[in-house]
Design a protein around this motif. Structure first.
Motif, PDB file in Angstrom:
ATOM      1  N   UNK A  68      41.760  -8.868   4.379  1.00 21.52           N
ATOM      2  CA  UNK A  68      41.549 -10.426   4.818  1.00 21.52           C
ATOM      3  C   UNK A  68      40.429 -10.186   5.954  1.00 21.52           C
ATOM      4  N   UNK A  69      39.490  -9.607   5.382  1.00 28.53           N
ATOM      5  CA  UNK A  69      38.324  -9.742   6.288  1.00 28.53           C
ATOM      6  C   UNK A  69      37.407 -10.756   6.083  1.00 28.53           C
ATOM      7  N   UNK A  70      37.413 -11.644   6.793  1.00 28.96           N
ATOM      8  CA  UNK A  70      36.833 -12.972   6.838  1.00 28.96           C
ATOM      9  C   UNK A  70      35.780 -13.405   8.206  1.00 28.96           C
ATOM     10  N   UNK A  71      34.875 -14.013   8.048  1.00 28.29           N
ATOM     11  CA  UNK A  71      34.140 -14.899   8.917  1.00 28.29           C
ATOM     12  C   UNK A  71      33.960 -16.188   8.582  1.00 28.29           C
ATOM     13  N   UNK A  72      34.135 -16.918   9.236  1.00 27.59           N
ATOM     14  CA  UNK A  72      33.690 -18.426   9.310  1.00 27.59           C
ATOM     15  C   UNK A  72      32.180 -18.776   8.901  1.00 27.59           C
ATOM     16  N   UNK A  73      32.043 -19.573   8.018  1.00 28.34           N
ATOM     17  CA  UNK A  73      30.759 -19.714   7.424  1.00 28.34           C
ATOM     18  C   UNK A  73      29.797 -20.190   8.655  1.00 28.34           C
ATOM     19  N   UNK A  74      30.121 -20.818   9.414  1.00 29.19           N
ATOM     20  CA  UNK A  74      29.383 -21.335  10.578  1.00 29.19           C
ATOM     21  C   UNK A  74      29.045 -20.271  11.550  1.00 29.19           C
ATOM     22  N   UNK A  75      29.830 -18.988  11.333  1.00 29.43           N
ATOM     23  CA  UNK A  75      29.448 -18.068  12.186  1.00 29.43           C
ATOM     24  C   UNK A  75      28.850 -16.845  11.480  1.00 29.43           C
ATOM     25  N   UNK A  76      28.451 -16.856  10.322  1.00 30.88           N
ATOM     26  CA  UNK A  76      27.992 -15.888   9.631  1.00 30.88           C
ATOM     27  C   UNK A  76      26.547 -15.063  10.295  1.00 30.88           C
ATOM     28  N   UNK A  77      26.561 -13.879   9.750  1.00 32.11           N
ATOM     29  CA  UNK A  77      25.369 -13.058  10.432  1.00 32.11           C
ATOM     30  C   UNK A  77      25.237 -13.047  11.759  1.00 32.11           C
ATOM     31  N   UNK A  78      26.192 -13.105  12.659  1.00 29.81           N
ATOM     32  CA  UNK A  78      26.291 -12.732  14.129  1.00 29.81           C
ATOM     33  C   UNK A  78      26.975 -11.595  14.414  1.00 29.81           C
ATOM     34  N   UNK A  79      27.486 -10.629  13.524  1.00 27.74           N
ATOM     35  CA  UNK A  79      27.980  -9.430  13.817  1.00 27.74           C
ATOM     36  C   UNK A  79      29.603  -9.331  13.837  1.00 27.74           C
ATOM     37  N   UNK A  80      30.178 -10.612  13.874  1.00 23.22           N
ATOM     38  CA  UNK A  80      31.719 -10.843  14.081  1.00 23.22           C
ATOM     39  C   UNK A  80      32.440  -9.648  13.021  1.00 23.22           C
ATOM     40  N   UNK A  81      32.100  -9.881  11.844  1.00 22.08           N
ATOM     41  CA  UNK A  81      32.888  -8.674  10.989  1.00 22.08           C
ATOM     42  C   UNK A  81      32.649  -7.450  11.283  1.00 22.08           C
ATOM     43  N   UNK A  82      31.545  -6.981  11.706  1.00 25.37           N
ATOM     44  CA  UNK A  82      30.937  -5.613  12.108  1.00 25.37           C
ATOM     45  C   UNK A  82      31.974  -5.336  13.327  1.00 25.37           C
ATOM     46  N   UNK A  83      32.138  -6.292  14.326  1.00 25.35           N
ATOM     47  CA  UNK A  83      32.988  -5.994  15.598  1.00 25.35           C
ATOM     48  C   UNK A  83      34.129  -5.875  15.238  1.00 25.35           C
ATOM     49  N   UNK A  84      34.873  -6.556  14.461  1.00 23.64           N
ATOM     50  CA  UNK A  84      36.209  -6.584  14.135  1.00 23.64           C
ATOM     51  C   UNK A  84      36.337  -5.208  13.062  1.00 23.64           C
TER      52      UNK A  84
END
Length: 268
Positions: A68-84
């Motif tokens: 369930x690795x997901x990042x909201x489309x409006x916050x893409x490419x901000x490193x949130x997925x990598x941080x989690x």
């Protein structure tokens, strides 16, 4: 950018995030994963739900699965997925960690030390066939046998998840040397897990489970199970898309020859 532990109170926001990325809401699946795993998320800076999620599900002290690795489309490419991802890998400790990846997600996972070890294909369709006469409905009294079969084939302890099969799914069936499970997802019925000593037993379990389903069924075969895939196709279940099984750490435990279908790609 601060991860927090999610709870069932976050279920609606999780399904909203899934739909934002073009996934089905899969509320039944999310609920199970929120209960059996370690779910983490990052709250949206604009205060509207979740910006990112993932879930770590541990099997004993040696293996874990990320899903369930997901990042909201409006916050893409901000490193949130990598941080989690970095957060749950810290939580996993010395465990071997696996996940299923699309081509979109593979570059992130490769940067974090994952490597592709297998390829799985989603196969879906209306199953046609006759009952095998070799399986029967399982009951909670069969759980000890099921857990022993699974531990031998998987090489790890999935008991916390498998104990949920009788309440989560529609049916559990057992045969001499194997067991299988069927559960309802949003738009189809998923067959899995199926663990069996040989293909003949696996076909009996899968066929009998599929015949009890209404409408389309889904089976996620590892592509090394070529003869099983041909058999499924002959019975109306064909392939639609593929994902990569990736691993960080030592290789996957257990005997893949006896692992015919996963519980779900989110649980391995």
């Amino acid at each position: 950018m601060t991860p927090r532990r999610l709870t069932l109170d976050d279920l609606d926001d999780c399904t909203r995030l899934a739909k934002d990325r073009g996934w089905l809401p899969e509320q039944h699946k999310w609920r199970l994963l929120l209960e059996v795993g370690e779910p983490y998320g990052i709250d949206a800076p604009d205060g509207d739900g979740l910006a990112a999620t993932n879930i770590l599900t541990s099997y004993g002290d040696d293996h874990a699965v990320i899903s369930m690795v997901l990042t909201a489309s409006r916050f893409g490419r901000r490193g949130l997925g990598s941080r989690l991802m970095e957060h749950v890998l810290e939580r996993a400790g010395d465990r071997t960690v696996s996940l299923y990846a699309t081509e979109y997600g593979r570059p992130l996972y490769e940067r974090l030390g994952f490597r592709v070890v297998r390829t799985a294909g989603k196969h879906a369709g209306r199953f046609s066939g006759e009952p095998s006469g070799r399986t029967r409905p399982a009951t909670p009294d069969d759980l000890g046998t099921i857990l022993a079969l699974d531990a031998e084939a998987l090489g790890t302890d999935r008991s916390a998840v498998l104990r949920r099969m009788f309440t989560f799914g529609e049916e559990v069936r057992i045969a001499d040397g194997g067991f299988g499970h069927r559960w309802r997802n949003d738009d189809n019925t998923v067959i899995g897990p199926v663990v069996a000593r040989d293909e003949e037993t696996a076909r009996a379990l899968i066929g009998d489970l599929a015949l009890g389903a209404e409408g389309e069924v889904r089976m996620d075969f590892d592509l090394t199970h070529e003869s099983m895939i041909r058999w499924a196709g002959e019975h109306g279940v064909t392939s639609s898309w593929q994902v990569s099984r990736m691993v960080r750490g030592s290789g996957l435990p257990g005997d893949p020859a006896r692992q015919f279908l996963p519980f779900m790609q989110a649980l391995g």
